[in-house]
Design a protein around this motif. Sequence first.
Motif, mmCIF file in Angstrom:
data_model
loop_
_atom_site.group_PDB
_atom_site.id
_atom_site.type_symbol
_atom_site.label_atom_id
_atom_site.label_comp_id
_atom_site.label_asym_id
_atom_site.label_seq_id
_atom_site.Cartn_x
_atom_site.Cartn_y
_atom_site.Cartn_z
ATOM 1 N N GLY A 58 0.799 -1.220 0.000
ATOM 2 C CA GLY A 58 0.000 0.000 0.000
ATOM 3 C C GLY A 58 0.832 1.270 0.000
ATOM 4 N N THR A 80 1.369 4.926 1.544
ATOM 5 C CA THR A 80 1.047 5.668 2.756
ATOM 6 C C THR A 80 1.298 7.141 2.510
ATOM 7 O OG1 THR A 80 3.277 5.367 3.582
ATOM 8 C CG2 THR A 80 1.640 3.753 4.280
ATOM 9 N N SER A 81 0.315 7.955 2.838
ATOM 10 C CA SER A 81 0.439 9.393 2.664
ATOM 11 C C SER A 81 -0.487 10.086 3.642
ATOM 12 C CB SER A 81 0.078 9.784 1.235
ATOM 13 O OG SER A 81 0.147 11.179 1.103
ATOM 14 N N THR A 82 -0.045 11.210 4.152
ATOM 15 C CA THR A 82 -0.876 11.987 5.061
ATOM 16 C C THR A 82 -1.135 13.372 4.512
ATOM 17 O OG1 THR A 82 1.096 12.695 6.247
ATOM 18 C CG2 THR A 82 -0.062 10.754 7.097
ATOM 19 N N CYS A 137 -4.614 14.218 -0.653
ATOM 20 C CA CYS A 137 -4.831 12.813 -0.996
ATOM 21 C C CYS A 137 -6.229 12.331 -0.617
ATOM 22 C CB CYS A 137 -3.808 11.929 -0.302
ATOM 23 S SG CYS A 137 -2.147 12.185 -0.911
#
Length: 107
Positions: free
Chosen positions: A54, A56-58, A62
């Motif tokens: 996967g 991952t981003s914050t 997004c």
Amino acid sequence: VTSVDGACFGRNYFSRASAPDVEDVELANERAAVLAEVASLKKLAVDYLHPEVGVTSTDGACFGRNYFSRASAPDVEDVELANERAAVLAEVDSLKKLAVDYLHPEV
């Protein structure tokens, strides 16, 4: 144990007078840049080879808006739109059957 053989003494190859000097700062910076680029290329290769891992981003950009369960979303579909959709799906089904018959005449 006491030994006086000349072969028992080792030579220090790091602090001798003919040892090469420490590498230049410019060379060290270039090496660090190359290693950083190699690390990023390795990460891209792993991401390409393993898409199941996967992301991952914050970042706030997004996150998307759900247009189906929002308060202003229409509750039900129009009858006219439902009839139109049924007609289009029936036409697509007949075209699919025609394509299969054309592609596989032996069936």
